[in-house]
Design a protein around this motif. Structure first.
Motif, PDB file in Angstrom:
ATOM      1  N   ALA A 108       0.835  -1.205   0.000  1.00  0.00           N
ATOM      2  CA  ALA A 108       0.000   0.000   0.000  1.00  0.00           C
ATOM      3  C   ALA A 108       0.865   1.248   0.000  1.00  0.00           C
ATOM      4  CB  ALA A 108      -0.936   0.000   1.207  1.00  0.00           C
ATOM      5  N   GLY A 109       1.893   1.236  -0.860  1.00  0.00           N
ATOM      6  CA  GLY A 109       2.667   2.440  -1.103  1.00  0.00           C
ATOM      7  C   GLY A 109       2.048   3.227  -2.242  1.00  0.00           C
ATOM      8  N   PRO A 110       2.736   4.230  -2.759  1.00  0.00           N
ATOM      9  CA  PRO A 110       2.162   5.048  -3.833  1.00  0.00           C
ATOM     10  C   PRO A 110       1.715   4.249  -5.051  1.00  0.00           C
ATOM     11  CG  PRO A 110       4.074   6.137  -2.901  1.00  0.00           C
ATOM     12  CD  PRO A 110       4.034   4.773  -2.281  1.00  0.00           C
ATOM     13  N   VAL A 111       2.531   3.290  -5.510  1.00  0.00           N
ATOM     14  CA  VAL A 111       2.175   2.541  -6.721  1.00  0.00           C
ATOM     15  C   VAL A 111       1.080   1.517  -6.428  1.00  0.00           C
ATOM     16  CG1 VAL A 111       3.050   1.008  -8.534  1.00  0.00           C
ATOM     17  CG2 VAL A 111       4.422   2.961  -7.773  1.00  0.00           C
ATOM     18  N   GLY A 112       1.135   0.857  -5.277  1.00  0.00           N
ATOM     19  CA  GLY A 112       0.087  -0.101  -4.931  1.00  0.00           C
ATOM     20  C   GLY A 112      -1.264   0.564  -4.798  1.00  0.00           C
ATOM     21  N   LEU A 113      -1.314   1.725  -4.141  1.00  0.00           N
ATOM     22  CA  LEU A 113      -2.590   2.425  -4.003  1.00  0.00           C
ATOM     23  C   LEU A 113      -3.046   3.024  -5.323  1.00  0.00           C
ATOM     24  CD1 LEU A 113      -2.328   4.123  -0.499  1.00  0.00           C
ATOM     25  CD2 LEU A 113      -3.526   2.027  -1.148  1.00  0.00           C
ATOM     26  N   ALA A 114      -2.103   3.386  -6.193  1.00  0.00           N
ATOM     27  CA  ALA A 114      -2.497   3.832  -7.534  1.00  0.00           C
ATOM     28  C   ALA A 114      -3.157   2.684  -8.292  1.00  0.00           C
ATOM     29  CB  ALA A 114      -1.277   4.339  -8.298  1.00  0.00           C
ATOM     30  N   ALA A 115      -2.607   1.475  -8.161  1.00  0.00           N
ATOM     31  CA  ALA A 115      -3.241   0.309  -8.793  1.00  0.00           C
ATOM     32  C   ALA A 115      -4.657   0.127  -8.262  1.00  0.00           C
ATOM     33  CB  ALA A 115      -2.406  -0.942  -8.522  1.00  0.00           C
ATOM     34  N   ALA A 116      -4.831   0.287  -6.955  1.00  0.00           N
ATOM     35  CA  ALA A 116      -6.161   0.157  -6.363  1.00  0.00           C
ATOM     36  C   ALA A 116      -7.115   1.207  -6.918  1.00  0.00           C
ATOM     37  CB  ALA A 116      -6.059   0.271  -4.848  1.00  0.00           C
ATOM     38  N   ALA A 117      -6.625   2.426  -7.099  1.00  0.00           N
ATOM     39  CA  ALA A 117      -7.476   3.488  -7.645  1.00  0.00           C
ATOM     40  C   ALA A 117      -7.933   3.150  -9.055  1.00  0.00           C
ATOM     41  CB  ALA A 117      -6.716   4.811  -7.628  1.00  0.00           C
ATOM     42  N   GLU A 162       4.554  14.024   4.639  1.00  0.00           N
ATOM     43  CA  GLU A 162       3.474  14.768   3.983  1.00  0.00           C
ATOM     44  C   GLU A 162       2.845  13.952   2.858  1.00  0.00           C
ATOM     45  OE1 GLU A 162       5.120  19.325   4.694  1.00  0.00           O
ATOM     46  OE2 GLU A 162       5.747  18.215   2.909  1.00  0.00           O
ATOM     47  N   LEU A 163       3.657  13.165   2.181  1.00  0.00           N
ATOM     48  CA  LEU A 163       3.131  12.299   1.127  1.00  0.00           C
ATOM     49  C   LEU A 163       2.089  11.336   1.694  1.00  0.00           C
ATOM     50  CD1 LEU A 163       3.661  11.658  -1.956  1.00  0.00           C
ATOM     51  CD2 LEU A 163       5.118   9.801  -1.132  1.00  0.00           C
ATOM     52  N   ILE A 164       2.363  10.817   2.880  1.00  0.00           N
ATOM     53  CA  ILE A 164       1.406   9.915   3.524  1.00  0.00           C
ATOM     54  C   ILE A 164       0.181  10.684   4.018  1.00  0.00           C
ATOM     55  CG2 ILE A 164       1.033   8.377   5.483  1.00  0.00           C
ATOM     56  CD1 ILE A 164       4.008   7.609   5.282  1.00  0.00           C
ATOM     57  N   ASP A 165       0.434  11.727   4.807  1.00  0.00           N
ATOM     58  CA  ASP A 165      -0.677  12.424   5.474  1.00  0.00           C
ATOM     59  C   ASP A 165      -1.626  13.106   4.491  1.00  0.00           C
ATOM     60  OD1 ASP A 165       0.420  11.626   7.856  1.00  0.00           O
ATOM     61  OD2 ASP A 165       1.410  13.546   8.278  1.00  0.00           O
ATOM     62  N   ASP A 166      -1.060  13.690   3.432  1.00  0.00           N
ATOM     63  CA  ASP A 166      -1.871  14.515   2.534  1.00  0.00           C
ATOM     64  C   ASP A 166      -2.341  13.786   1.283  1.00  0.00           C
ATOM     65  OD1 ASP A 166      -1.430  16.546   4.345  1.00  0.00           O
ATOM     66  OD2 ASP A 166       0.253  17.398   3.234  1.00  0.00           O
ATOM     67  N   TYR A 167      -1.876  12.545   1.085  1.00  0.00           N
ATOM     68  CA  TYR A 167      -2.253  11.842  -0.150  1.00  0.00           C
ATOM     69  C   TYR A 167      -2.565  10.370   0.101  1.00  0.00           C
ATOM     70  CZ  TYR A 167      -1.503   9.625  -4.753  1.00  0.00           C
ATOM     71  OH  TYR A 167      -1.626   8.868  -5.890  1.00  0.00           O
ATOM     72  N   LEU A 168      -1.588   9.607   0.588  1.00  0.00           N
ATOM     73  CA  LEU A 168      -1.797   8.163   0.696  1.00  0.00           C
ATOM     74  C   LEU A 168      -2.864   7.811   1.739  1.00  0.00           C
ATOM     75  CD1 LEU A 168       1.879   6.831   0.455  1.00  0.00           C
ATOM     76  CD2 LEU A 168       0.192   7.125  -1.372  1.00  0.00           C
TER      77      LEU A 168
END
Length: 475
Positions: free
Chosen positions: A43-52, A116-122
């Motif tokens: 559930a990093g940036p690419v994994g969550l992008a796949a989910a989206a 911030e990448l986590i708090d504001d996006y992921l």
């Protein structure tokens, strides 16, 4: 007739016997594959992008994250400010889902930290995806249900079996493995195998929080940093702010030109400043640079550690230090997929089709072309490693490239092969950051830095670096 070694001597025509060793037919095992979810690992940036993308195409899915929060690996370098602004760090499908829910994107020109990448996006994205994102769910093995790697008949119509460390098992129609490489760093030993004695000492891996939670470990100490990438440069600059800390920087190459990068000519001013300031510290003597350093063995004497280099000619040099930071990069761990049929490039550990496109001997980050499902496919239909894991040991990965990978893979899983094969990256022809913005932000929050592997570097052509300098721009 005479029988073979693996079956009966004869089989009645009226009463056919099952083939010995044959796997059960899929209809006896599970519902249709289309009724099963796609399992996304990580559930990093690419994994969550796949989910989206899966959510946009109304495909059922579950995201399994080994850590206790989304972006668990990102959280480990949460203190680091990245090179690229927000507008290059948000996946298009994720943005559409978030904005439809009332989310407001951060300042597009701001350079975020990992936190911030986590708090504001992921974290907002994971919250929107709901209970389909599971944390604390570490995958220990993947196979085909009832099949080992050898069995073939009916394989592609059989569900995947995903086993977790807890013992729980689930079935899946496809696997998108975005588990990354952050938890499998390269060893300190120069030849790709551990240095003698490496397992007897504490070695900090890339991007310790030198000015924060790890300060006591390094303040006033004699520290060795090994590695020639951006993570090494980031750590070296942080250490240089500790006045009483002595710093040695060791690299295998004969010079540090690759790490210094393009300086003022870099398309990202913050990244250019990183190399420029590092060079200044070396030239002033604040940081001692050792070139041609091939870590061979480590010995301890009380609190002090002696690191010995032995180059290919047999010549040795030794340094005695109090602490070691290994910023030697990462490698993928394919052990969870050992019962799947993977076709891995013998050099990089990526797919064979992808390897020539990302080879750091020929490419920098900005010259890697767009690629998608065809280049990521393995003989095991339905399994795709994406993101930085897909690159194996190549340090040329870009976040934007990972987003395009999962867009293509999900389109293929949805049966939209036209979209799946229409791979492209719209890369700006000029710089993406304002020099004034970078300088103003540094005055407010500190020097912007990047992370090993170029995970959050922006997709731009960089100043050309020759292969003899030791690799691509991001390693």
């Amino acid at each position: 007739m005479s029988g073979g070694c693996c079956g009966p001597a004869a089989v009645s025509v009226e009463q056919p016997a099952p083939q010995v060793g044959a796997a059960p037919q899929p209809r006896d095992l599970a519902p249709r594959l289309g009724d099963l979810p796609v399992v996304v690992i990580g559930a990093g940036p690419v994994g969550l992008a796949a989910a989206a993308h899966l959510a946009e195409r109304d495909l059922d899915f579950v995201v399994l994250e080994a850590g206790e929060q989304v972006g668990a690996s990102v959280a480990q370098w949460g203190h680091v400010r990245v090179f690229s602004p927000w507008k290059f760090n948000i996946d298009a499908a994720a943005r559409r889902l978030l904005e439809a829910d009332g989310w407001t994107a951060p300042d597009p020109d701001w350079l975020p930290t990992g936190a911030e990448l986590i708090d504001d996006y992921l974290a907002p994205l994971a919250k929107l995806l709901g209970d389909r994102v599971r944390t604390g769910a570490k995958v220990s093995a993947i196979s085909r249900l009832g099949y080992d790697r050898v069995r073939t008949h009916g394989r592609e119509d059989t569900p995947f079996l995903v086993r977790l460390d807890s013992g729980e098992e689930m079935r899946a129609r496809a696997i998108i493995d975005a588990s990354g490489t952050y938890n499998t760093p390269n060893v300190l030993g120069a030849g790709g195998i551990p240095a003698h004695g490496e397992d007897t000492v504490f070695v900090d891996h890339a991007l310790p929080d030198v000015l924060g939670s790890d300060r006591e470990r390094y303040a006033g100490k004699h520290v060795l940093v090994v590695g020639a990438g951006h993570s090494a440069a980031t750590t070296l600059l942080a250490l240089a702010q500790l006045e009483d800390t002595r710093i040695i920087w060791a690299i295998r190459a004969g010079g540090a030109a690759r790490t210094y990068g393009g300086g003022a000519a870099d398309a990202l001013p913050a990244r250019g400043a990183l190399g420029t300031r590092l060079r200044a510290h070396v030239e002033s003597g604040r940081i001692t640079l050792l070139t041609g350093f091939f870590t061979h063995s480590i010995t301890t004497d009380g609190q002090q550690v002696t690191v010995i280099s032995r180059d290919p000619s047999g010549a040795e040099q030794a340094v005695a230090v109090d602490a070691i930071v290994s910023a030697t990069g990462y490698r993928p761990d394919h052990s969870i997929a050992s019962e799947l049929r993977l076709d891995l490039d013998p050099v990089l550990g990526s797919t064979r089709a992808l390897a020539p496109l990302i080879d750091p001997n020929a490419h920098s980050c900005g010259t890697v072309p767009a690629h998608g499902v065809d280049e990521l496919a393995h003989p095991e239909a339905g399994y795709y490693a994406v993101g930085v894991k897909s690159y194996g040991r190549a340090p040329t990965f870009l976040m934007a490239t990972g987003y395009e990978q999962v867009r293509s893979v999900v389109a293929a899983l949805a049966g939209d092969w036209e979209a799946a094969r229409d791979v492209q990256l719209e890369l700006p022809e000029t710089g993406v950051c304002s020099s004034n913005l970078a300088e103003a932000q540094e005055q407010r929050v500190g020097l912007a830095t990047g992370i090993s592997g170029g995970l959050l570097s922006t997709p731009l052509p960089l100043v050309e670096v020759s292969a003899s300098d030791g690799g691509g721009c991001c390693g």
